[in-house]
Write a protein that holds these residues in place. Structure first.
Motif, short mmCIF file in Angstrom:
data_model
loop_
_atom_site.label_atom_id
_atom_site.label_comp_id
_atom_site.label_asym_id
_atom_site.label_seq_id
_atom_site.Cartn_x
_atom_site.Cartn_y
_atom_site.Cartn_z
N ARG A 488 -12.21 16.46 7.21
CA ARG A 488 -12.56 16.41 6.13
C ARG A 488 -10.87 15.82 5.55
NH1 ARG A 488 -14.52 16.42 0.76
NH2 ARG A 488 -13.39 16.98 -0.30
N GLU A 489 -10.06 16.06 6.14
CA GLU A 489 -8.01 15.61 6.23
C GLU A 489 -8.29 14.39 5.90
OE1 GLU A 489 -3.82 16.85 5.15
OE2 GLU A 489 -5.79 18.04 5.10
N LEU A 490 -8.74 13.48 6.62
CA LEU A 490 -8.58 11.83 6.42
C LEU A 490 -9.62 12.09 5.77
CD1 LEU A 490 -8.33 11.14 11.07
CD2 LEU A 490 -6.99 11.45 9.57
N ALA A 491 -10.83 12.21 5.56
CA ALA A 491 -11.75 11.51 4.49
C ALA A 491 -10.52 11.45 3.24
CB ALA A 491 -12.76 12.12 3.96
N MET A 492 -9.91 13.14 2.65
CA MET A 492 -9.21 12.98 1.71
C MET A 492 -8.25 11.96 1.36
SD MET A 492 -9.09 17.14 1.21
CE MET A 492 -7.66 16.58 -0.13
N ASP A 493 -7.53 11.61 2.28
CA ASP A 493 -6.24 10.29 2.37
C ASP A 493 -7.17 9.31 2.75
OD1 ASP A 493 -4.64 11.95 1.47
OD2 ASP A 493 -4.18 12.40 3.63
N ASP A 494 -8.40 9.04 2.56
CA ASP A 494 -9.30 7.40 2.95
C ASP A 494 -8.46 7.03 3.39
OD1 ASP A 494 -10.74 7.61 0.11
OD2 ASP A 494 -8.33 6.90 -0.84
N ILE A 495 -8.96 7.57 4.76
CA ILE A 495 -8.54 7.05 5.83
C ILE A 495 -9.65 6.86 7.06
CG2 ILE A 495 -7.43 7.71 8.61
CD1 ILE A 495 -5.03 9.00 7.14
N VAL A 496 -10.30 6.25 7.69
CA VAL A 496 -11.37 5.43 8.25
C VAL A 496 -10.92 5.88 9.90
CG1 VAL A 496 -13.04 3.84 9.43
CG2 VAL A 496 -12.03 4.05 7.28
N LEU A 497 -11.42 6.51 10.34
CA LEU A 497 -11.75 7.06 12.28
C LEU A 497 -12.25 6.37 12.64
CD1 LEU A 497 -9.65 8.68 14.24
CD2 LEU A 497 -11.36 10.60 13.64
N THR A 498 -11.88 5.23 13.28
CA THR A 498 -12.74 4.94 14.41
C THR A 498 -12.97 5.68 15.87
OG1 THR A 498 -12.74 2.89 13.20
CG2 THR A 498 -13.98 2.51 15.51
N ILE A 499 -14.23 5.21 16.86
CA ILE A 499 -14.11 6.00 18.18
C ILE A 499 -14.75 5.78 18.98
CG2 ILE A 499 -14.64 8.79 19.14
CD1 ILE A 499 -14.46 9.94 17.05
N GLU A 500 -14.27 5.12 19.75
CA GLU A 500 -14.44 4.37 20.87
C GLU A 500 -14.48 4.88 22.50
OE1 GLU A 500 -13.31 0.16 21.02
OE2 GLU A 500 -13.23 0.24 18.86
N THR A 501 -15.43 5.06 22.57
CA THR A 501 -15.41 5.75 24.30
C THR A 501 -16.00 4.53 25.05
OG1 THR A 501 -17.65 6.70 24.15
CG2 THR A 501 -15.18 7.71 24.06
N GLU A 502 -15.70 4.52 26.82
CA GLU A 502 -16.39 3.88 27.64
C GLU A 502 -17.67 4.84 28.32
OE1 GLU A 502 -13.88 2.61 30.58
OE2 GLU A 502 -12.65 1.26 29.27
#
Length: 625
Positions: A488-502
């Motif tokens: 929610r904190e990142l969404a409020m600042d229009d930040i896109v979180l991309t998660i990549e895992t092997e």
């Protein structure tokens, strides 16, 4: 006189005797004087000279008799001639025997001169009669100077006991051996091992003493140095505040040599065969311990240790396996950390170093140096407790910053619960209640209630103050939970979180909440770093396997980056680049990661974002399987 002179004198005397025998009217056995010519020839020490002189004297005797008396037998002159010939023959025989005996004695003397030991002969009064080459070289006096001198006065001999007692023992036993001190011509003192042998005549009367001396000055000095070294080592051994154990690993080497690993790595074999490790621990015999180690385990003397190392190692000790591997591979030493079991059952944390002398012949002298780190362990525990307090405060502060996100995340299931409850009531209040719809609404209420409970549980666990746990964890689960906390904190600042895992990442061991805090802190910092910039704001979180099989997690943003001057101080306590920041977040993160055996680093290119790299040790037994 030279040999040539002796030969000339012998020939002249023989010719003179011949002339006197032939030209004078003397009636005596003049030819007997030929024996003097033979004796002169014998002084040359040449057998041929004796034989030639004897033959010449015989010829001259017969010639003189023939010239004086002819061939007619004359009783008295013939008898005198025979006496002369007999005297010549006997003298020649005795001269030859004497020469042979002299040659034998000379050969024996030459053998004595070949000896590396100092050899001399003295009579009963102590006067030197023979002095070999080794004595000349060691003592410094040539034979001409030593012969005729009293041995004790010449060499200034110092005896280990009274001289009279030694002489009495020599007379009784015929031999004496001992160590004495003598001085050379230059005055240098030397230590010698003396061996005396008493010489007796045919009547058994003592006539002389053969003394054989071996210079042991260097050996005595080396022995004295060794004794001094041993005493110094013993003082260090007993007075050291570091525990020292002397062990015999002869049996351990024999067991390792007979080990059939089937081509497997020794460490892997030992991990799969704990029975052999326990057997090897019992073969490491303790031969000596110093007082410091005795105090360390509560013993009153070394007798409690004269068994084997197995008695003082806990059942969960893993350091002995690594020590065995180092020993088998010929390493000079091995360092490690373990816990000793004291005689009262308490465990004593220690740091140790085992030194392995070079070569199997030295396996009896394996030394282990042990340091009690109980106080250091207590200090570390106190430090970890203080760090836990700071980490808890940081988590509280983090949750304060995420209040809006938490409220939004909790409100969603609550609103869904209210909506579901109202819908269910409406279906119940109808003239004909629709029980299927009511059941569906209640099911939704239950599901959203559980969702709300999970959110609250996750937040409470994150906020909870508790000792560090060491559980087997999956990094993907920790990443997912941390992402939910900051979503929610990142969404409020229009930040896109991309998660990549092997896929198939190995598990790790650690504390779930502490590792969550590290990731939450890194994600929040990345979001705040981009809060004032225009354009896309992206955080990329990547988890994979690093070199060496360790686990690597990187958090990368496309913000303004970190100033080069700030980068070296980034993880220092109380250093911050945020207005109003405490400067403890990254310091706590690094401490937490290092406590898990990992490493946290950062790099940045100004204007191109920052990258934080977290490396954690993976559980190899699971990774290999």
């Amino acid at each position: 006189m030279s040999r040539t002179g002796l030969r000339f004198c012998s020939a002249a005397l023989a010719f003179t005797v011949f002339l006197v025998d032939v030209l004078t009217p003397l009636e005596g056995a003049i030819a007997v004087l030929y024996v003097v010519a033979i004796l002169l020839a014998a002084r040359t020490n040449r057998r041929n000279d004796i034989m030639v002189a004897a033959a010449a004297c015989v010829v001259l005797t017969i010639t003189a008799y023939s010239a004086s008396h002819g061939l007619e037998p004359v009783a008295s002159p013939a008898l005198r001639a025979l006496v002369s010939l007999a005297a010549i023959a006997i003298t020649t025989l005795l001269a030859l025997q004497n020469q042979a005996a002299t040659n034998r004695l000379a050969a024996q003397a030459r053998l004595l001169n070949l000896s590396h030991d100092m050899i001399f002969v003295r009579d009963r009064r102590g006067v030197i009669t023979f002095w070999n080459k080794a004595a000349e070289q060691t003592y410094g006096w040539v034979a001409e100077d030593a012969v005729g001198r009293i041995a004790d006065e010449l060499l200034q001999t110092a005896y280990p006991e009274k001289r009279d007692l030694i002489e009495s023992h020599l007379l009784d036993a015929g031999r004496w051996e001992g160590r004495i001190e003598q001085r050379t011509k230059t005055g240098a003192a030397i230590a010698v091992d003396a061996r005396w042998a008493l010489q007796r005549d045919h009547l058994g009367k003592p006539v002389g003493v053969l003394e054989t001396h071996t210079d042991v000055t260097d050996r005595v000095a080396a022995h004295a140095a060794l004794v001094q070294s041993e005493r110094r080592y013993r003082r260090m051994f007993d007075a050291s505040r570091i525990g020292v154990v002397e062990e015999d690993w002869t049996g351990v080497r024999t067991a390792l040599r007979s080990l059939a690993t089937g081509g497997a790595d020794l460490r892997d074999y030992l991990l799969r065969n704990p029975d052999f490790v326990r057997h090897a621990r019992r073969l490491a015999n303790i031969t000596d311990v110093n007082p410091a180690l005795q105090r360390m385990v509560g013993a009153n003397g070394p007798s409690a240790f004269i068994e084997n190392a197995d008695k003082f190692l806990g059942d969960d000790d893993r350091s002995f396996i690594d020590a065995l591997v180092a020993f088998a591979e010929g390493e000079p030493f091995y360092e490690g950390e373990t816990e000793l079991v004291s005689l009262n059952g308490h465990k004593v944390p220690v740091l140790f170093t085992i030194t392995f002398p070079a070569g199997p012949a030295e396996d009896r002298n394996v030394l282990a140096f042990v340091v009690d780190i109980t106080e250091r362990r207590q200090s570390q525990d106190a430090l970890l407790a203080a760090q836990a307090e700071l980490a808890h405060a940081a988590r509280v502060a983090t949750l304060g910053e995420l209040t809006a996100s938490i409220a939004h995340e909790v409100n969603q299931p609550l609103a869904a619960i209210v909506t579901g409850g109202e819908a269910g009531l409406r279906w119940l209040r109808r003239d004909v209640p629709n029980l299927d719809e009511v059941a569906s609404a209640i099911t939704q209420v239950v599901a959203e209630g559980r969702r709300a409970s999970e959110i609250v549980t996750r937040i409470r666990a994150f906020l909870k103050k508790r000792p560090a746990q060491q559980d087997m964890l999956q990094i993907t689960e920790i990443i997912k939970e941390a992402a939910l906390l900051v979503a929610r904190e990142l969404a409020m600042d229009d930040i896109v979180l991309t998660i990549e895992t092997e896929p198939g990442l190995p598990p790790i061991r650690g504390d779930r909440i502490q590792l969550q805090q590290v990731l939450v802190n890194l994600l929040v910092n990345a979001g705040q770093a981009m809060s004032g910039q225009s354009g896309p704001r992206i955080i990329t979180l990547y988890a994979g396997v690093a070199e060496g099989g360790n686990l690597s997690v990187t958090v990368r943003d496309n913000g303004p980056g970190i100033a080069p001057d700030d980068l070296p101080r980034l993880f220092a306590p109380f250093f911050t680049t945020k207005p109003g920041g405490m400067g403890m977040g990254l310091a706590i993160c690094r401490t937490t990661v290092e406590a898990h055996g990992g490493r946290l680093s950062a790099d940045s290119t100004p204007g191109a974002g920052a990258t934080f790299r977290l490396t954690l040790p993976a559980l190899q037994e699971h990774a290999s399987s």
